[in-house]
Design an enzyme around this catalytic site. Structure first.
Site, short mmCIF file in Angstrom:
data_model
loop_
_atom_site.label_atom_id
_atom_site.label_comp_id
_atom_site.label_asym_id
_atom_site.label_seq_id
_atom_site.Cartn_x
_atom_site.Cartn_y
_atom_site.Cartn_z
N THR A 1 -41.99 25.17 16.91
CA THR A 1 -40.91 25.76 17.61
C THR A 1 -40.14 26.74 16.82
O THR A 1 -39.33 27.03 17.58
CB THR A 1 -40.47 24.15 18.06
OG1 THR A 1 -39.56 24.01 17.01
CG2 THR A 1 -40.88 23.71 19.29
N ARG B 1 -56.20 21.28 -5.89
CA ARG B 1 -55.15 22.43 -5.51
C ARG B 1 -54.68 22.84 -6.25
O ARG B 1 -54.10 24.09 -5.33
CB ARG B 1 -53.95 20.85 -6.26
CG ARG B 1 -53.04 20.74 -5.23
CD ARG B 1 -52.71 20.28 -4.28
NE ARG B 1 -51.68 20.17 -3.18
CZ ARG B 1 -50.84 19.57 -2.72
NH1 ARG B 1 -51.54 18.55 -1.60
NH2 ARG B 1 -49.80 19.95 -1.76
N HIS C 1 -35.53 22.33 6.63
CA HIS C 1 -35.72 21.03 6.45
C HIS C 1 -34.80 21.10 7.58
O HIS C 1 -33.87 20.72 7.57
CB HIS C 1 -35.19 20.53 4.70
CG HIS C 1 -35.21 19.46 4.77
ND1 HIS C 1 -36.72 18.45 4.04
CD2 HIS C 1 -34.40 18.35 4.74
CE1 HIS C 1 -36.43 17.78 4.04
NE2 HIS C 1 -35.10 17.05 3.87
C1 GRF Z 1 -38.15 20.79 12.21
O1 GRF Z 1 -37.48 20.46 11.90
C2 GRF Z 1 -38.90 21.16 10.63
O2 GRF Z 1 -37.49 21.74 9.05
C3 GRF Z 1 -39.96 20.22 9.59
O3 GRF Z 1 -40.89 19.97 10.12
C4 GRF Z 1 -39.51 21.11 11.45
C5 GRF Z 1 -40.87 21.33 12.04
O4 GRF Z 1 -41.35 22.24 13.21
N1 GRF Z 1 -40.30 19.95 8.09
P1 GRF Z 1 -41.90 22.93 14.67
O5 GRF Z 1 -43.59 22.87 13.71
O6 GRF Z 1 -41.17 24.01 13.94
O7 GRF Z 1 -41.68 22.42 15.86
#
Ligand code: GRF
Length: 206
Positions: free
Chosen positions: A21, A73, A115
């Site tokens: 999203t 990794r 984040h």
């Molecule tokens: C977001 O809230 C991001 O901060 C976190 O994971 C979510 C990802 O959401 N790390 P999307 O895939 O962009 O819907």
């Protein structure tokens, strides 16, 4: 035609792991030439996620670079750095990419991450759940530059979100995303149009 429309947009690569999203918010913003951003490619650490379908629907090239397809990794880190570099982005946006980026990617690319908490509170993969469990009354989201630590890099911007009684991880995360999308779009656009500099662990957009 405005000045912004006559200059070339800044190319970025977006990394995702899930619903995408935040990616969609960036895609929507790029429909305005004045935004100044072109998404050159979307990379993921797994196949079959709806974020990759969103990219494909927008005609953006995609790639998948899975840890399990590499011997170590470190090999995955080098491969991902190269897959990104193939597109020659000015910088990279980690928008819900749920793997820690390795030293090679971070040496080769400036990476902006979003984040879902007010860093330095609640770093890590379960930030929304952790904020609820801690009984926080306010949380939010942070857009920052990635460094070698876990969500420790220099902060570019934050937005707050009130925690409501009866919130679940899902309801709270949805309200965080509602403020996260415009914040990420704003900062990525500014970094693209004005430039972003990272020096000695400090970040600035002039
Ligand atoms: C977001 O809230 C991001 O901060 C976190 O994971 C979510 C990802 O959401 N790390 P999307 O895939 O962009 O819907």
């Amino acid at each position: 035609m405005t000045a912004a429309e006559t200059t070339q947009p800044t190319g970025i690569v977006v990394l995702i792991s899930g619903s995408g999203t935040n990616l969609q918010a960036l895609i929507d913003a790029t429909s305005d030439a004045a935004y100044g951003v072109r998404i050159l490619a979307v990379g993921a650490d797994r196949a079959g996620i709806s974020g990759l379908h969103k990219a494909a629907a927008a005609g953006i090239p995609t790639f998948v670079c899975r840890v399990e397809d590499h011997e170590s990794r470190a090999d995955w880190d080098a491969a991902l750095a190269e897959r990104i570099a193939d597109h020659e982005p000015a910088f990279v946006v980690s928008a819900g990419f749920m793997k820690l980026l390795g030293p090679r990617v971070l040496a080769d690319h400036v990476v902006i991450n979003t984040h879902p908490a007010l860093l330095p509170a609640f770093p890590g993969a379960h930030a929304v759940r952790d904020a609820l469990a801690a009984g926080a009354s306010v949380t939010g989201c942070t857009v920052h530059v990635v460094d070698a630590g876990v969500d420790t890099g220099p902060v570019l911007a934050q937005s707050t979100v009130e925690v409501r009684q009866g919130d679940t991880e899902d309801t709270l995360h949805e309200r965080i995303k509602a403020v996260e999308h415009p914040l990420l779009v704003n900062i990525v656009g500014r970094a693209a149009r004005e430039g972003i500099t990272v020096t000695d662990g400090k970040v600035s957009i002039p």
